[in-house]
Design a protein around this motif. Structure first.
Motif, PDB file in Angstrom:
ATOM      1  N   GLY A 230     -49.679   2.912   0.733  1.00 28.34           N
ATOM      2  CA  GLY A 230     -50.511   3.931   1.335  1.00 28.34           C
ATOM      3  C   GLY A 230     -50.299   4.064   2.827  1.00 28.34           C
ATOM      4  O   GLY A 230     -50.605   5.103   3.412  1.00 28.34           O
ATOM      5  N   ASP A 231     -49.772   3.023   3.444  1.00 23.56           N
ATOM      6  CA  ASP A 231     -49.581   3.028   4.895  1.00 23.56           C
ATOM      7  C   ASP A 231     -48.394   2.123   5.227  1.00 23.56           C
ATOM      8  O   ASP A 231     -48.038   1.227   4.453  1.00 23.56           O
ATOM      9  N   LEU A 232     -47.793   2.347   6.381  1.00 23.77           N
ATOM     10  CA  LEU A 232     -46.655   1.532   6.789  1.00 23.77           C
ATOM     11  C   LEU A 232     -47.025   0.064   6.930  1.00 23.77           C
ATOM     12  O   LEU A 232     -46.192  -0.816   6.697  1.00 23.77           O
ATOM     13  N   HIS A 233     -48.267  -0.206   7.319  1.00 23.73           N
ATOM     14  CA  HIS A 233     -48.687  -1.596   7.499  1.00 23.73           C
ATOM     15  C   HIS A 233     -48.704  -2.363   6.172  1.00 23.73           C
ATOM     16  O   HIS A 233     -48.748  -3.595   6.168  1.00 23.73           O
ATOM     17  N   GLU A 234     -48.679  -1.651   5.038  1.00 19.89           N
ATOM     18  CA  GLU A 234     -48.653  -2.298   3.734  1.00 19.89           C
ATOM     19  C   GLU A 234     -47.238  -2.640   3.275  1.00 19.89           C
ATOM     20  O   GLU A 234     -47.062  -3.243   2.227  1.00 19.89           O
ATOM     21  N   VAL A 235     -46.236  -2.244   4.057  1.00 20.26           N
ATOM     22  CA  VAL A 235     -44.835  -2.440   3.673  1.00 20.26           C
ATOM     23  C   VAL A 235     -44.302  -3.693   4.356  1.00 20.26           C
ATOM     24  O   VAL A 235     -44.281  -3.778   5.579  1.00 20.26           O
ATOM     25  N   LYS A 236     -43.907  -4.650   3.548  1.00 20.78           N
ATOM     26  CA  LYS A 236     -43.260  -5.843   4.091  1.00 20.78           C
ATOM     27  C   LYS A 236     -41.793  -5.581   4.379  1.00 20.78           C
ATOM     28  O   LYS A 236     -41.248  -6.015   5.404  1.00 20.78           O
ATOM     29  N   LYS A 237     -41.154  -4.842   3.457  1.00 19.09           N
ATOM     30  CA  LYS A 237     -39.732  -4.542   3.632  1.00 19.09           C
ATOM     31  C   LYS A 237     -39.386  -3.326   2.787  1.00 19.09           C
ATOM     32  O   LYS A 237     -39.823  -3.210   1.643  1.00 19.09           O
ATOM     33  N   ALA A 238     -38.610  -2.422   3.351  1.00 16.88           N
ATOM     34  CA  ALA A 238     -38.111  -1.258   2.617  1.00 16.88           C
ATOM     35  C   ALA A 238     -36.633  -1.110   2.917  1.00 16.88           C
ATOM     36  O   ALA A 238     -36.218  -1.091   4.084  1.00 16.88           O
ATOM     37  N   THR A 239     -35.843  -1.027   1.867  1.00 16.67           N
ATOM     38  CA  THR A 239     -34.391  -0.928   2.026  1.00 16.67           C
ATOM     39  C   THR A 239     -33.877   0.266   1.245  1.00 16.67           C
ATOM     40  O   THR A 239     -34.521   0.736   0.298  1.00 16.67           O
ATOM     41  N   ILE A 240     -32.723   0.752   1.655  1.00 14.88           N
ATOM     42  CA  ILE A 240     -32.034   1.775   0.875  1.00 14.88           C
ATOM     43  C   ILE A 240     -30.859   1.102   0.187  1.00 14.88           C
ATOM     44  O   ILE A 240     -30.010   0.481   0.832  1.00 14.88           O
ATOM     45  N   ALA A 241     -30.861   1.168  -1.124  1.00 11.36           N
ATOM     46  CA  ALA A 241     -29.866   0.471  -1.928  1.00 11.36           C
ATOM     47  C   ALA A 241     -28.524   1.195  -1.858  1.00 11.36           C
ATOM     48  O   ALA A 241     -28.449   2.349  -1.414  1.00 11.36           O
ATOM     49  N   PRO A 242     -27.443   0.541  -2.287  1.00 12.20           N
ATOM     50  CA  PRO A 242     -26.139   1.202  -2.278  1.00 12.20           C
ATOM     51  C   PRO A 242     -26.123   2.510  -3.056  1.00 12.20           C
ATOM     52  O   PRO A 242     -25.407   3.438  -2.702  1.00 12.20           O
ATOM     53  N   GLY A 243     -26.946   2.597  -4.113  1.00 17.70           N
ATOM     54  CA  GLY A 243     -26.991   3.832  -4.883  1.00 17.70           C
ATOM     55  C   GLY A 243     -27.804   4.936  -4.257  1.00 17.70           C
ATOM     56  O   GLY A 243     -27.847   6.046  -4.770  1.00 17.70           O
ATOM     57  N   GLY A 244     -28.469   4.655  -3.132  1.00 19.04           N
ATOM     58  CA  GLY A 244     -29.240   5.670  -2.442  1.00 19.04           C
ATOM     59  C   GLY A 244     -30.729   5.607  -2.671  1.00 19.04           C
ATOM     60  O   GLY A 244     -31.486   6.339  -2.036  1.00 19.04           O
ATOM     61  N   ALA A 245     -31.191   4.748  -3.582  1.00 22.37           N
ATOM     62  CA  ALA A 245     -32.617   4.644  -3.858  1.00 22.37           C
ATOM     63  C   ALA A 245     -33.292   3.765  -2.809  1.00 22.37           C
ATOM     64  O   ALA A 245     -32.717   2.771  -2.354  1.00 22.37           O
ATOM     65  N   ILE A 246     -34.509   4.131  -2.430  1.00 23.32           N
ATOM     66  CA  ILE A 246     -35.287   3.352  -1.478  1.00 23.32           C
ATOM     67  C   ILE A 246     -36.161   2.373  -2.255  1.00 23.32           C
ATOM     68  O   ILE A 246     -36.926   2.764  -3.132  1.00 23.32           O
ATOM     69  N   VAL A 247     -36.013   1.091  -1.941  1.00 24.09           N
ATOM     70  CA  VAL A 247     -36.734   0.022  -2.634  1.00 24.09           C
ATOM     71  C   VAL A 247     -37.753  -0.568  -1.664  1.00 24.09           C
ATOM     72  O   VAL A 247     -37.396  -0.940  -0.539  1.00 24.09           O
ATOM     73  N   VAL A 248     -39.009  -0.653  -2.102  1.00 21.16           N
ATOM     74  CA  VAL A 248     -40.105  -1.080  -1.232  1.00 21.16           C
ATOM     75  C   VAL A 248     -40.676  -2.397  -1.739  1.00 21.16           C
ATOM     76  O   VAL A 248     -40.893  -2.572  -2.941  1.00 21.16           O
ATOM     77  N   THR A 249     -40.889  -3.330  -0.816  1.00 18.88           N
ATOM     78  CA  THR A 249     -41.599  -4.577  -1.099  1.00 18.88           C
ATOM     79  C   THR A 249     -42.900  -4.560  -0.311  1.00 18.88           C
ATOM     80  O   THR A 249     -42.880  -4.504   0.920  1.00 18.88           O
ATOM     81  N   LEU A 250     -44.029  -4.572  -1.024  1.00 22.77           N
ATOM     82  CA  LEU A 250     -45.331  -4.507  -0.378  1.00 22.77           C
ATOM     83  C   LEU A 250     -45.788  -5.889   0.055  1.00 22.77           C
ATOM     84  O   LEU A 250     -45.321  -6.910  -0.455  1.00 22.77           O
ATOM     85  N   THR A 251     -46.709  -5.915   1.006  1.00 17.80           N
ATOM     86  CA  THR A 251     -47.323  -7.173   1.403  1.00 17.80           C
ATOM     87  C   THR A 251     -48.192  -7.692   0.262  1.00 17.80           C
ATOM     88  O   THR A 251     -48.549  -6.943  -0.653  1.00 17.80           O
ATOM     89  N   GLU A 252     -48.529  -8.957   0.313  1.00 18.06           N
ATOM     90  CA  GLU A 252     -49.323  -9.540  -0.756  1.00 18.06           C
ATOM     91  C   GLU A 252     -50.685  -8.866  -0.880  1.00 18.06           C
ATOM     92  O   GLU A 252     -51.206  -8.702  -1.978  1.00 18.06           O
ATOM     93  N   GLU A 253     -51.260  -8.466   0.260  1.00 17.46           N
ATOM     94  CA  GLU A 253     -52.570  -7.828   0.218  1.00 17.46           C
ATOM     95  C   GLU A 253     -52.508  -6.448  -0.432  1.00 17.46           C
ATOM     96  O   GLU A 253     -53.483  -6.002  -1.036  1.00 17.46           O
ATOM     97  N   ALA A 254     -51.379  -5.774  -0.333  1.00 17.79           N
ATOM     98  CA  ALA A 254     -51.259  -4.417  -0.859  1.00 17.79           C
ATOM     99  C   ALA A 254     -50.747  -4.365  -2.286  1.00 17.79           C
ATOM    100  O   ALA A 254     -50.766  -3.308  -2.917  1.00 17.79           O
TER     101      ALA A 254
END
Length: 205
Positions: A129-153
């Protein structure tokens, strides 16, 4: 067919390799995170390279042969690349970090041609819901964006509920045991104590 079979196979393989190289150079965004301009390019690519594959051959056999070669070459390439991580890095590249600990790397976005609005939309689709909830976001070789949320989110799982229930039950058991021990101590204080035994005189009766 109006073009020799070997020439048509070579045309198809060369066009396939050329397009793969162009998409690799163009960046990961062109593979999945398409905006309106990228969509126009992708739609026109097939029309641009069509004559390079079939040449002046408009026969049904020639078209089917080109399609079969494309499918075969793609199947071989995918299996070979997937078996060797080094080839995966060469042909597809490695993942790139876009967001870390709620902070967007604007230099990476600019280098890859991504808009922050597109990244924010991808984050929302994956539960952030917010950037502060994102621990890590990467763009994979295939072009998809993969998001890892913080434990609280992160969403609560059945395992989390089970663990919380077990912890709550353990706390309740400990409180009950402490209460029972306290009651037993209070009852022991209120009960009359048995009389002390008379001391022995040491004389025979």
């Amino acid at each position: 067919m109006q073009i020799p079979t070997l020439e048509k196979v070579l045309r198809t393989v060369l066009v396939y390799g050329g397009l793969a190289l162009l998409l690799r150079v163009g960046g990961k965004r062109d593979l999945a995170q398409l905006n309106s301009f990228d969509l126009v390019v992708m739609l026109l690519l097939s029309n641009v390279v069509q004559n390079s594959i079939i040449g002046n051959d408009n026969s049904l056999t020639g078209g089917l042969l080109g399609a079969a070669v494309l499918v075969a070459v793609n199947g071989v390439m995918v299996r070979v690349v997937n078996r060797h991580p080094r080839l995966t890095r060469i042909f597809e590249g490695a993942e790139t970090v876009l967001v870390r600990d709620g902070a967007v790397d604007h230099k990476v976005l600019h280098r890859m041609g991504l808009r922050q609005a597109d990244v924010a939309a991808a984050l929302r689709r994956q539960g952030a819901g917010d950037l502060h909830e994102v621990k890590k976001a990467t763009i994979a070789p295939g072009g998809a964006i993969v998001v890892t949320l913080t434990e609280e989110a992160q969403d609560v799982t059945r395992r989390d509920l089970h663990n919380d229930r077990e912890a709550l039950l353990n706390d309740i058991r400990a409180e009950i045991q402490a209460a029972v021990a306290g009651l037993e101590a209070r009852l022991a204080d209120r009960l009359p104590k048995p009389p002390a035994a008379a001391p022995a005189t040491g004389q025979a009766p």
